[in-house]
Design a protein around this motif. Structure first.
Motif, PDB file in Angstrom:
ATOM      1  N   VAL A  88       0.747  -1.225   0.332  1.00  0.00           N
ATOM      2  CA  VAL A  88       0.221  -0.532   0.319  1.00  0.00           C
ATOM      3  C   VAL A  88       0.694   1.427   0.250  1.00  0.00           C
ATOM      4  O   VAL A  88       0.692   2.410  -0.934  1.00  0.00           O
ATOM      5  CB  VAL A  88      -1.006   0.349   1.221  1.00  0.00           C
ATOM      6  N   ASN A  89       1.535   1.538   0.388  1.00  0.00           N
ATOM      7  CA  ASN A  89       2.657   2.750   0.957  1.00  0.00           C
ATOM      8  C   ASN A  89       4.092   2.909  -0.043  1.00  0.00           C
ATOM      9  O   ASN A  89       4.703   3.538  -0.620  1.00  0.00           O
ATOM     10  CB  ASN A  89       3.655   2.249   2.316  1.00  0.00           C
ATOM     11  N   SER A 127       1.156   8.833  -9.515  1.00  0.00           N
ATOM     12  CA  SER A 127       0.443   8.626  -8.154  1.00  0.00           C
ATOM     13  C   SER A 127       1.782   9.145  -6.776  1.00  0.00           C
ATOM     14  O   SER A 127       1.726   9.215  -5.797  1.00  0.00           O
ATOM     15  CB  SER A 127      -0.280   7.654  -8.115  1.00  0.00           C
ATOM     16  N   GLY A 128       3.337   8.638  -7.549  1.00  0.00           N
ATOM     17  CA  GLY A 128       4.079   8.162  -6.780  1.00  0.00           C
ATOM     18  C   GLY A 128       4.427   7.122  -5.769  1.00  0.00           C
ATOM     19  O   GLY A 128       4.711   6.715  -5.057  1.00  0.00           O
TER      20      GLY A 128
END
Length: 339
Positions: free
Chosen positions: A141-142, A150-151
């Motif tokens: 997720v991270n 979106s990075g």
């Protein structure tokens, strides 16, 4: 969507979160819904990761691909240029990553694995296994990716989670390790997992059928999730069947009062001789169908009382294949489960 005018409409807009957790009683088709949700989220050019943690390789079966290794692999393309990747998370491999990340002990970890120390540790402290599994989901997720607008490596992550009977305990990892580790890397990992499970970042969706046991397990699961402060998402009703009779005929069928002459006429129109036995059997089948519709109506009321958005996908007579998955994804988008 299903041809049923009584189907409840969704009561909220799209679920705009990073992590979608899909749970449900065994046999409700939660893996199918998780896969369809991943395709729906990927539609329009997004990249989505679909994960599983139960070691059953059901994602591979669903997408008709070879068994998934412990690395992310593309399993499908979505309309509009989207991509669905998949990962079967293994607790032992996750532990090796953990040992390497925090202690630089990957080689030693493999040695421990060979002598069974990994199984021993997770048996003595089962909460640790859940921390390892959910920790890998949290990492996905991270995970940053500077090459993407979106990075982040993935626009969304979908977790095909354990069944509803275990979901609250599986996700509530901080409580599970509270007595084991009050500080240090394990506790920090558990706390970081709970941060990802914040309501603005995650939602737990529950899959059910219009049957008493799955609906009751959904009711219990939502109560348990709320008790530990985990974010409850939507309810997805799978394998929905449309009534074959009009409402008035359903009522007559339940009371055994269908017009037998009309039944005989209908049988004749199919080119079959309407014997008394055939008419009686048809009336019995209609009564059984009416009872089933009444049961499903009662279960719908139970689901509506939960106060969560409800989405539906139909029962397919020929079973679910890859084409069905895309069809379900389109239905979830049409019902505004995702944008």
């Amino acid at each position: 969507m299903t041809g049923d005018d009584n189907a409840p409409a969704a009561t909220a807009g799209p679920w705009d979160c990073r992590l979608h957790i899909v749970t449900g009683k065994g046999g409700t088709g939660k893996t199918t819904i998780a896969g369809a949700l991943a395709v729906a989220l990927a539609t329009g050019g997004r990249r989505v990761l679909l994960t599983e943690v139960e070691g059953r390789q059901q994602i591979a079966q669903l997408f008709d691909t070879p068994p998934l290794p412990y690395r992310e692999r593309k399993v499908a393309s979505a309309p509009g240029g989207g991509e669905v990747f998949a990962l079967a998370i293994d607790a032992d491999e996750a532990l090796l990553e953990y040992l390497e990340m925090f202690y630089n002990l990957r080689r030693a970890g493999r040695a421990l694995g060979r002598i069974g120390a990994v199984d021993f540790a997770t048996t003595v402290a089962p909460g640790v296994r859940d921390v390892l599994l959910t920790g890998k989901v949290k990492e996905a997720v991270n995970r940053p990716d500077g090459t993407r607008p979106s990075g982040l490596a993935y626009d969304a992550v979908v977790l095909d989670a354990p069944p509803t009977g275990r979901i609250a305990r599986f996700l509530n990892v901080t409580a599970e390790v509270a007595g084991l580790a009050r500080m240090g890397p394990i506790r920090a990992q558990a706390d970081s997992v709970m941060a990802v499970l914040a309501p603005e970042r995650a939602a737990v969706h529950l899959v059910t059928l219009l049957e008493e046991m799955p609906v009751q397990e959904t009711v219990d699961g939502i109560r348990e999730l709320r008790e530990v402060g985990l974010p409850v998402g939507a309810v997805v009703v799978n394998m929905v069947r449309s009534p074959l009779l009009a409402p008035g005929d359903l009522d007559l069928a339940r009371r055994g009062q269908l017009d037998r002459e009309e039944l005989a006429t209908g049988i004749k129109e199919t080119g079959i001789e309407p014997t008394e036995e055939l008419i009686s059997n048809l009336a019995w089948e209609a009564a059984q169908h009416a009872e089933r519709v009444a049961l499903e109506t009662a279960q719908r009321a139970e689901i509506a009382a939960l106060g969560r958005p409800v989405y539906e996908v139909p029962l397919l007579a020929d079973g679910v294949d890859l084409g069905s998955l895309y069809r379900f994804a389109e239905m979830l988008r049409a019902q505004r489960m995702v944008a």
